[in-house]
Design a protein around this motif. Structure first.
Motif, mmCIF file in Angstrom:
data_model
loop_
_atom_site.group_PDB
_atom_site.id
_atom_site.type_symbol
_atom_site.label_atom_id
_atom_site.label_comp_id
_atom_site.label_asym_id
_atom_site.label_seq_id
_atom_site.Cartn_x
_atom_site.Cartn_y
_atom_site.Cartn_z
ATOM 1 N N GLY A 225 -47.234 79.405 -18.964
ATOM 2 C CA GLY A 225 -47.866 78.489 -18.283
ATOM 3 C C GLY A 225 -47.938 76.979 -19.072
ATOM 4 N N TYR A 226 -47.631 76.987 -20.372
ATOM 5 C CA TYR A 226 -47.548 75.724 -21.325
ATOM 6 C C TYR A 226 -46.262 75.086 -20.965
ATOM 7 C CZ TYR A 226 -48.350 72.442 -24.924
ATOM 8 O OH TYR A 226 -48.357 71.087 -25.555
ATOM 9 N N PHE A 227 -45.221 75.800 -20.405
ATOM 10 C CA PHE A 227 -44.225 74.959 -20.452
ATOM 11 C C PHE A 227 -43.221 75.203 -19.097
ATOM 12 C CE2 PHE A 227 -42.575 78.227 -23.969
ATOM 13 C CZ PHE A 227 -42.082 79.142 -22.994
ATOM 14 N N ASP A 228 -43.711 75.787 -18.293
ATOM 15 C CA ASP A 228 -43.345 76.116 -16.764
ATOM 16 C C ASP A 228 -43.080 74.847 -16.104
ATOM 17 O OD1 ASP A 228 -42.833 79.094 -16.696
ATOM 18 O OD2 ASP A 228 -45.010 79.234 -16.317
ATOM 19 N N HIS A 229 -41.822 74.665 -15.360
ATOM 20 C CA HIS A 229 -41.788 73.519 -14.875
ATOM 21 C C HIS A 229 -40.876 74.045 -13.337
ATOM 22 C CE1 HIS A 229 -42.567 71.650 -18.440
ATOM 23 N NE2 HIS A 229 -42.725 70.579 -17.903
ATOM 24 N N VAL A 230 -40.898 72.994 -12.305
ATOM 25 C CA VAL A 230 -39.899 73.428 -11.311
ATOM 26 C C VAL A 230 -39.572 72.046 -10.706
ATOM 27 C CG1 VAL A 230 -41.921 73.486 -9.542
ATOM 28 C CG2 VAL A 230 -39.698 74.684 -9.259
ATOM 29 N N ILE A 332 -42.168 82.728 -28.394
ATOM 30 C CA ILE A 332 -42.130 84.124 -29.092
ATOM 31 C C ILE A 332 -43.249 84.908 -28.664
ATOM 32 C CG2 ILE A 332 -42.585 85.345 -31.145
ATOM 33 C CD1 ILE A 332 -40.836 83.556 -32.582
ATOM 34 N N GLU A 333 -44.562 84.323 -28.537
ATOM 35 C CA GLU A 333 -45.544 84.964 -27.908
ATOM 36 C C GLU A 333 -46.109 84.784 -26.465
ATOM 37 O OE1 GLU A 333 -48.190 87.258 -28.709
ATOM 38 O OE2 GLU A 333 -46.891 87.597 -29.952
ATOM 39 N N GLY A 334 -45.345 83.611 -26.111
ATOM 40 C CA GLY A 334 -45.806 83.261 -24.669
ATOM 41 C C GLY A 334 -44.963 83.976 -23.712
ATOM 42 N N MET A 335 -43.631 84.084 -24.002
ATOM 43 C CA MET A 335 -42.857 84.995 -22.831
ATOM 44 C C MET A 335 -43.123 86.515 -22.950
ATOM 45 S SD MET A 335 -39.384 82.730 -22.377
ATOM 46 C CE MET A 335 -38.357 83.163 -23.944
ATOM 47 N N ALA A 336 -43.207 86.853 -24.333
ATOM 48 C CA ALA A 336 -43.503 88.248 -24.238
ATOM 49 C C ALA A 336 -45.022 88.799 -23.516
ATOM 50 C CB ALA A 336 -43.712 88.659 -25.960
ATOM 51 N N GLU A 337 -45.873 87.926 -24.055
ATOM 52 C CA GLU A 337 -47.240 88.063 -23.154
ATOM 53 C C GLU A 337 -47.064 88.039 -21.675
ATOM 54 O OE1 GLU A 337 -51.273 88.788 -23.641
ATOM 55 O OE2 GLU A 337 -49.756 88.955 -24.949
ATOM 56 N N THR A 338 -46.433 86.872 -21.163
ATOM 57 C CA THR A 338 -46.604 86.815 -19.731
ATOM 58 C C THR A 338 -45.403 87.856 -18.886
ATOM 59 O OG1 THR A 338 -47.071 84.244 -19.957
ATOM 60 C CG2 THR A 338 -45.971 85.044 -18.144
ATOM 61 N N VAL A 339 -44.390 87.738 -19.567
ATOM 62 C CA VAL A 339 -43.414 88.689 -18.831
ATOM 63 C C VAL A 339 -43.258 90.172 -19.089
ATOM 64 C CG1 VAL A 339 -40.898 88.887 -18.497
ATOM 65 C CG2 VAL A 339 -41.740 86.679 -18.723
ATOM 66 N N LEU A 340 -43.637 90.586 -20.304
ATOM 67 C CA LEU A 340 -43.520 91.877 -21.032
ATOM 68 C C LEU A 340 -44.643 92.485 -20.904
ATOM 69 C CD1 LEU A 340 -40.660 91.113 -23.313
ATOM 70 C CD2 LEU A 340 -40.402 91.694 -20.943
ATOM 71 N N ARG A 341 -45.927 91.953 -20.892
ATOM 72 C CA ARG A 341 -47.149 92.515 -21.017
ATOM 73 C C ARG A 341 -47.917 92.369 -20.227
ATOM 74 N NH1 ARG A 341 -46.416 91.191 -26.884
ATOM 75 N NH2 ARG A 341 -47.877 89.678 -26.889
ATOM 76 N N ASN A 342 -47.959 91.219 -19.383
ATOM 77 C CA ASN A 342 -48.933 90.803 -18.313
ATOM 78 C C ASN A 342 -48.282 90.865 -16.920
ATOM 79 O OD1 ASN A 342 -50.960 90.782 -20.084
ATOM 80 N ND2 ASN A 342 -50.929 88.500 -20.329
#
Length: 498
Positions: A225-230, A332-342
């Motif tokens: 959520g810190y760096f998502d843009h569309v 490193i943490e953001g994508m692993a947390e969002t995509v792979l754990r949450n």
């Protein structure tokens, strides 16, 4: 999906994993309390879920064959007509396959979601249809959007529209290609590290990462959520401004849309660059993997703007060279947390959770063996860093991103736009699968030097085609003040008119 009441053996095992040795030895009291707590979760079904996003009846769709789609720009083709009139009347719109379109499959480049069909439209899809666009399909993107190349989608590689066997850039790979082939008039892309701008540069189209929060991200697969843009991807600058006009503005759902400023993107687009101050960012040139001819093409373009009356100066921002390191620490943490754990979303967000997608990801979490090398890398490094230091480095990087943002802002107080090459090189050959994980991962990140910093400082940035080297497109990146997309379009239009 109901959560079953636990057994004492399950709670003992969990307690041992966490380090609660006393509970592991005598788990019965805690087992009883936990059984009562998880029982409360069933009460959620008694509360109706509000209708937040637009849904529709089933639509017809097809999966194009290789003969029909030789570059693999499309995951699925469909036809969802929009309103009879509006700013986008008659526009054939391709939607990146990380964006929800009700009734149309959404794979997000992955094995896990290959059979998922969402129930709702993302906000930007609703807005485009209301403005007269016709949604004509979902464009191919990289596995969970985690690559800047175009070789990781579970459904196969995407070829550059100018040279088969070369990367189109990613992760919004198909969104760029479909514009060049003429299959679509406009497309949507999403950008976490340059995923709009990098394929725009390598494929030769216009791609805008708007100011953070300007366009609602509601109903879109997220990385962090810190760096998502569309944002919009188009063949021309004017079309880009037109599409942004339709999709910009608060939807009352996206929690990041605080104090946003929607501009007038079209009225001054043809005013030219006379009197505008352009800062040529020294650290954006001669970077690792840079091609001298790409740097020269961008500098020649800036010189042409000088001839048209722009005031051009070299500007040094040393911290720009560390922007990629800050982004990586967050990713490193953001994508692993969002995509792979949450299950595809972070927590603590007061906006909208696509529960059907989250359920699907949970049900298919066993498909991890299909992950490409770059996804595996982020999975492993995220877990390793978490074990060593928790979320500490994510927190440090977010805090220090404010320092980087201030460094850009200080120069943007003197200049109307800053300039770099979008990518330091032209499109590269698709990696040979036989060359191993290192080659595949390198081909996912080698082009992102100048794009990642602005995802974490949230400045608007646009890539505009400015020439070719050996028949492959070169993109120039224009960076502006927050919510000043109008000036980016004005300069971009001048470049297009050269």
């Amino acid at each position: 999906m109901s959560v079953q009441k636990p057994t004492s053996a399950q709670i003992a095992d969990l307690a041992a994993q966490i380090g609660y040795s006393d509970i592991a030895a005598a788990p019965e009291e805690y087992t009883a309390m936990i059984s009562g707590m998880v029982g409360v979760l069933d009460a959620l079904n008694a509360i109706p879920e509000p209708e937040v996003l637009v849904s529709r009846d089933t639509v017809d769709y097809t999966f194009p064959t290789a003969d029909e789609d030789p570059h693999h720009a499309w995951e699925v083709r469909t036809s969802i007509p929009g309103a009879d009139s509006g700013l986008l009347a008659g526009v054939r719109l391709g939607v990146k396959d990380s964006i929800l379109v009700a009734g149309v499959p959404m794979r997000n480049g992955s094995k896990e979601l290959e059979s998922f069909v969402p129930n709702e439209d993302a906000t930007i899809v609703t807005r485009a249809l209301a403005a007269g666009a016709e949604v004509i399909g979902k464009t191919t993107n990289e596995y969970f959007c985690m690559s800047g190349g175009s070789h990781t989608a579970a459904s196969g590689v995407v070829h550059n529209p100018h040279r088969m066997g070369y990367s189109s850039g990613g992760s919004s790979s198909g969104s760029a290609v479909a514009l060049v082939t003429g299959d679509a008039d406009m497309t949507f892309g999403a950008d976490q590290a340059g995923s709009i701008r990098m394929p725009a540069s390598w494929s030769g189209v216009v791609g805008l990462k708007p100011t953070y929060g300007l366009v609602p991200y509601t109903g879109i697969g997220t990385l962090d959520g810190y760096f998502d843009h569309v944002g919009p991807m188009t063949r021309t600058v004017a079309d880009n401004a037109r599409l942004l006009t339709v999709i910009a503005g608060s939807d009352g759902i996206d929690f990041r849309q605080k104090d946003i400023v929607v501009g007038d993107y079209l009225s001054r687009i043809n005013d030219g660059v006379k009197g505008l101050k352009i800062g040529v960012l020294t650290e954006g040139f001669g970077t690792e993997n840079a091609e001298a001819e790409v740097d020269k093409t961008v500098r020649d373009t800036v010189e042409a703007l000088r001839q048209q009356g722009a005031i051009v100066e070299e500007v040094s921002i040393p911290l720009h060279s560390l922007g990629g390191a800050l982004w990586t620490a967050i990713a490193i943490e953001g994508m692993a947390e969002t995509v792979l754990r949450n299950q595809g979303l972070g927590f603590g967000r007061p906006d909208y959770y696509p529960v059907d997608m989250m359920q699907h990801l949970f049900d298919h979490k066993g498909d991890a063996d299909a992950h490409p090398a770059n996804v595996r890398l982020f999975t492993l490094v995220g877990k390793y860093v978490d074990q060593q230091a928790g979320r500490l480095h994510y927190a440090k990087a977010v805090n220090r991103a404010r320092t980087l943002r201030a460094a850009y802002d200080a120069e943007l107080a003197r200049f109307d736009v800053l300039v770099t090459p979008t990518t330091p090189q032209t499109a590269r050959p698709l990696p040979d699968p036989n060359h191993g994980a290192g080659a595949a991962i390198g081909a996912s990140i080698e082009m992102s030097t100048n794009t990642t910093p602005f995802n974490i400082t949230h400045h608007p940035a646009i890539s505009v085609p400015c020439g070719t080297v050996d028949g492959l497109p070169v993109g120039i990146q224009l960076i502006g003040k927050h919510f000043d997309e109008a000036t980016l379009f004005r300069v971009g239009q001048a470049i297009e008119n050269l």
